[in-house]
Structure formats: structure tokens, C-alpha cells
Write a protein that holds these residues in place. Structure first.
Motif, PDB file in Angstrom:
ATOM      1  N   VAL A 281       0.852  -1.185   0.000  1.00 44.62           N
ATOM      2  CA  VAL A 281       0.000   0.000   0.000  1.00 44.62           C
ATOM      3  C   VAL A 281       0.885   1.231   0.000  1.00 44.62           C
ATOM      4  O   VAL A 281       1.879   1.305   0.738  1.00 44.62           O
ATOM      5  N   LYS A 283       0.595   5.411   0.442  1.00 44.88           N
ATOM      6  CA  LYS A 283      -0.332   6.434   0.904  1.00 44.88           C
ATOM      7  C   LYS A 283       0.326   7.800   0.956  1.00 44.88           C
ATOM      8  O   LYS A 283       1.532   7.928   1.082  1.00 44.88           O
ATOM      9  N   LYS A 286      -3.494   9.880   4.962  1.00 47.82           N
ATOM     10  CA  LYS A 286      -4.521   8.859   5.070  1.00 47.82           C
ATOM     11  C   LYS A 286      -5.096   8.450   3.712  1.00 47.82           C
ATOM     12  O   LYS A 286      -5.979   7.596   3.647  1.00 47.82           O
ATOM     13  N   VAL A 287      -4.597   9.056   2.641  1.00 51.54           N
ATOM     14  CA  VAL A 287      -5.138   8.803   1.293  1.00 51.54           C
ATOM     15  C   VAL A 287      -4.385   7.648   0.646  1.00 51.54           C
ATOM     16  O   VAL A 287      -3.161   7.712   0.467  1.00 51.54           O
ATOM     17  N   ALA A 288      -5.104   6.588   0.293  1.00 44.52           N
ATOM     18  CA  ALA A 288      -4.509   5.469  -0.433  1.00 44.52           C
ATOM     19  C   ALA A 288      -4.424   5.832  -1.914  1.00 44.52           C
ATOM     20  O   ALA A 288      -5.415   6.242  -2.517  1.00 44.52           O
ATOM     21  N   LEU A 289      -3.240   5.680  -2.491  1.00 49.87           N
ATOM     22  CA  LEU A 289      -3.019   6.068  -3.889  1.00 49.87           C
ATOM     23  C   LEU A 289      -3.339   4.910  -4.817  1.00 49.87           C
ATOM     24  O   LEU A 289      -3.074   3.750  -4.506  1.00 49.87           O
ATOM     25  N   ASP A 317      -5.956   9.152  -6.699  1.00 43.16           N
ATOM     26  CA  ASP A 317      -6.643   8.281  -5.760  1.00 43.16           C
ATOM     27  C   ASP A 317      -7.980   7.835  -6.341  1.00 43.16           C
ATOM     28  O   ASP A 317      -8.339   8.181  -7.468  1.00 43.16           O
ATOM     29  N   TRP A 468       2.328  -1.681  -5.356  1.00 44.42           N
ATOM     30  CA  TRP A 468       1.357  -0.956  -4.518  1.00 44.42           C
ATOM     31  C   TRP A 468       0.127  -0.505  -5.283  1.00 44.42           C
ATOM     32  O   TRP A 468      -0.865  -0.106  -4.683  1.00 44.42           O
TER      33      TRP A 468
END
Length: 470
Positions: A281, A283, A286-289, A317, A468
């Protein structure tokens, strides 16, 4: 003898369709232009997907129904577009109950781009002929000329192309028969549009019907198909400049479409790579790319007046936000071999920011760089592909197309580090056809316009981190 609206109503009954109000306006405009106007020069402008080409096809079939000896020339930006209109007219003639008698039993000339109906006169030209702008039309004669979307980006994005377009269209006066009808249909693609009916415009003295997607009260001109919610969604997706030109029919100036940095959201978060349950993952806070795009616009400039060599990376995102995380201006130190030094910096860049592919503009001096960059990437065992790219699109148009919608929608985010580069100053000063620097804008535009890389999760033997992207 049915009028055009009745002719359309019969066709729509067969197709199980109703007649929208704006189609009635178009039909009256075309009918009056053909039967009543002293000079039969007309411009029909309507929003994209308004059905104007379909309606004009019905008008052509109706004109042949009234007088089978009419000769119609359909001219478009390319031959394929013209054939599409011709096929539509032919389909109507074959299926409309009032025009089936015009279809010859022996179809000697019944092709996709030209056909001849049953007529009383022996004429050299076919009943309907479709041609692209570049076709040789010397010797052709037509009673009706339909210029269907002759102004498109590839025919109007430079002053030279616009001049050639006007010159080519001016030759149609020698093809149109006396008393014939000249009809332009389309939407503007440039501020210097040919669809200008003012006293100094290219189509001066033309009758005009203009139907934008929204009327003067802000209501939809086709609410059944385009409710206000959908219109707003189109505005958001396309951006203000394109919406104004293609849906509101306003000739938009790129010079007025400033790239305003005030619409950018800035952040300070850095990339955080982690693995959870065997899944990688990446990020920003808090933003998952979801994906990333990287573009290198190389240069070997020796003067401050010339463009710099710039590489940029943009992440995205799931919500459709774009994160311009880094912009690196490559200033080669004196005494260094420029190509090798720049490629090493690019290799370090893609390793640091987990980039799986870099787009490299190979116009001009960039032709030999891909091989050098691939060699250095392989030597450093970096899992990154090098994608060669040739830019053919006008640079100002490319930059505006990339930034317009994300800025207008509030979807463009930038890392605070960008403030330390010349990028924001270039945004404020940018104008079309000026000598201000735009190297940083060009690099980020390349990222925004390229499809972000989303690859399957596999781990290479020498990989330092897992995949990722998702």
C-alpha cells in the motif's frame, strides 16, 4: 406534399421517437432557408450530441423527396465523417415510406460515400457525395453543400491551419450552383472560429440558428435527455473552457483561460509505503493512492531563455484527485556530461517515488535518451519502464486540456515543495502564443494527460518493495 416537420415526424414514428423542441426549431430554420430565403447561406450551431447531424440528414432526404434532381455535397474535416453523414441519408431514403421510390432497383451507384437516386435529369454528379477537406473537388457541382464539422482541433489549432481552412472553404463558392444552399453545422473549437457571422467574420451575412445546452433562463434545451444534473456533470468532466465552446457555443479564448494557482490545494504529506497481509500500500497521509504517471520533458538548454529539462510525477486516488508530488528541474553542473547526468537523476527520481514507468518526450534532442536511461535504470536494478512519446499536439492546447478540468473541479493537489520551483510563477504568467517559459507546465500536463500506470501485483526478483498500485 409534407413539410419538413411532417417528414421528420413520420420518420420518428417509425423509429419510435418523439421530436424534441429544439429539433422543431432546426427543422423550421432549414425549411425556411431552403424554400424562402433570398440568399440561402446558413449556419446551424447546436450543442454536442444535440442530434443536429441526424436532423440535417433528414433535411437532405426531404430535399431529394421534393426534387430528386437535387445534388448534395457533404464536406467534413475528413472522409470518414463525410461518409457517416452520407450513410445516414442513404438509410433514411431506404427506410422512409415517402422516399423508398427514390431508391433505384439497379444500384449502379449506391456506395457509402456517393449514391444517385431515381431522377428525371441526366446529371454528371451523384445525388449525394461525401468528401473530406483534402479531396480534389474540381469540376464538382452541387445545389446543396453541407459543411459538417469542418472546424475540428486538427484543422484549427494553429493560425496556419485556420488560414488553410478558410482558403479551402472559399473554393466552395465555385462548386455551389446559382441559388443553391450553403449550410455550415458544427461547434467552435477556437477563438478565431470560422463560425463568425459578424460584419468581419468568415460567415458574414449568413442566417444563423444557435442552440446552446442552456437557454437564457438557465434551463436545459433538451431536458428529457440532458437534465440539469447531467449538464453539471458534463461541465465538471470537461472543464469550463471546453464546456463553453462545445455546449454553450461560445468561441473561447485560451488567453482568457488563465491557469490560476489559487485553485490548487497544497499538502505536506510524504509517501508512505507499507505492507499488510502480503499486500503493498502506498499512501499520502490517510489517502490510499491508486496510480501514478511520470513525464520527463528533456532539454540540453545552455541559455536561461530556453526551456529547462523537467521531470514530474502525479499520483491519483479513487476519488479522482490528482497529486503533483514532485517537480524536478534538472540543472546540469558545469563539466558534467549532460545526457548521462540527467538520466542518472531521473533514475534516482523514479526509484525514490516508487514509479513503475516514465514517459520520455523524444521530440528533437530526446531521440537518443531512451537508450541511455534504460541502461542506467537496468544498471541500478530499478523496476521502471521507459515509454517513448512524440508530442504532436499544439503545446498551448495540450496544457489547457490537461489543467482546465482538474483546476475547475478542485481536484488538483500539489506538494508544498512545488512552491520552491518556478512552476507556480509559470502558471500565473502562462498565455497562449507567448514566449514565457512553460517547461514545468508541459511536464505536469504530460503526466495528467497520460493514462496512469495500473499494473498487476507481481514481485520481481530484485524488487525492493512490492507492487502498490490497484
Amino acid at each position: 406534399m409534407p413539410n419538413l416537420i411532417e417528414f421528420i415526424w413520420i420518420w420518428n414514428q417509425i423509429q419510435k421517437l418523439s421530436i424534441p423542441r429544439h429539433h422543431v426549431k432546426m427543422a423550421r430554420f432549414l425549411s425556411d432557408l431552403w424554400l424562402k430565403a433570398e440568399h440561402k447561406w446558413g449556419l446551424l450551431m447546436a450543442f454536442r450530441n444535440s442530434g443536429k447531424s441526424t436532423l440535417v440528414g433528414l433535411f437532405c432526404a426531404w430535399a431529394l423527396f421534393i426534387n430528386p434532381n437535387v445534388r448534395i455535397l457533404v464536406l467534413s474535416a475528413d472522409h470518414g465523417l463525410a461518409k457517416k453523414m452520407v450513410r445516414n441519408i442513404k438509410k433514411i431514403l431506404e427506410q422512409h415510406p415517402l422516399t423508398r421510390s427514390l431508391v433505384p432497383e439497379k444500384k449502379d451507384e449506391w456506395a457509402s460515400d456517393r449514391f444517385t437516386v431515381c431522377r428525371t435529369q441526366n446529371l454528371r454528379d451523384p445525388s449525394v457525395l461525401g468528401r473530406g477537406l483534402l479531396a480534389n473537388m474540381t469540376g464538382c457541382r452541387a445545389d446543396i453543400i453541407i459543411c459538417d464539422d469542418v472546424e475540428v482541433p486538427k484543422t484549427s489549432d494553429t493560425s496556419l491551419k485556420r488560414r488553410d481552412l478558410r482558403q479551402k472553404l472559399s473554393e466552395l463558392d465555385y462548386i455551389l450552383t446559382p441559388g443553391g444552399l450553403m449550410l455550415y453545422i458544427g461547434t467552435p473549437h477556437t477563438r478565431q472560429t470560422i463560425y463568425d457571422t459578424t460584419s468581419e467574420g468568415f460567415l458574414r451575412d449568413f442566417h444563423i440558428l444557435k442552440i446552446p445546452i442552456l437557454n437564457t433562463k438557465g434551463q436545459s434545451n433538451w431536458p428529457e435527455r440532458f437534465p440539469l444534473e447531467q449538464i453539471q456533470a458534463i461541465r465538471v468532466r470537461s472543464g469550463p473552457a471546453k464546456f463553453l465552446s462545445q455546449m454553450m457555443l461560445e468561441a473561447t479564448s485560451l488567453e482568457k483561460a488563465r491557469l490560476n494557482p489559487d485553485f490548487i490545494h497544497f499538502y505536506t504529506d510524504e509517501l508512505e509505503y507499507s505492507e499488510c497481509n502480503g499486500q503493498a500500500v502506498l499512501k499520502l497521509g490517510k489517502v490510499a493512492l491508486r496510480s501514478v504517471s511520470c513525464f520527463w520533458d528533456p532539454s540540453f538548454a545552455s541559455s536561461e531563455k530556453q526551456d529547462n529539462s523537467v521531470i514530474a510525477c502525479v499520483f491519483s486516488d479513487e476519488a479522482g484527485h490528482y497529486y503533483v508530488h514532485r517537480i524536478l528541474y534538472l540543472n546540469v553542473p558545469q563539466g558534467c556530461e549532460s545526457a548521462t547526468w540527467q538520466c542518472q537523476k531521473v533514475a534516482d527520481f523514479v526509484r525514490q517515488y516508487f514509479i513503475p514507468a516514465v514517459h520520455l518526450e523524444t521530440n528533437g534532442l530526446g531521440k537518443f535518451l531512451p537508450a541511455v536511461l534504460r541502461r542506467i535504470i537496468n544498471q541500478n536494478r530499478i523496476p521502471c519502464a521507459v515509454l517513448e512519446e512524440i508530442s504532436k499536439r499544439n503545446k498551448a492546447e495540450r496544457i489547457l486540456a490537461a489543467f482546465d478540468a482538474p483546476l475547475a473541479n478542485g481536484a488538483l493537489f500539489m506538494h508544498e515543495s512545488v512552491k520552491k520551483t518556478p512552476f507556480l510563477e509559470q502558471m500565473r504568467e502562462w498565455r497562449e502564443n507567448t514566449s514565457v517559459k512553460d517547461d514545468g507546465l508541459d511536464a505536469v500536463a504530460g503526466c495528467l494527460l497520460n493514462e496512469p500506470v495500473r499494473l498487476s501485483r507481481y514481485i520481481r526478483p530484485y524488487r525492493e518493495y512490492k507492487e502498490w498500485r490497484f
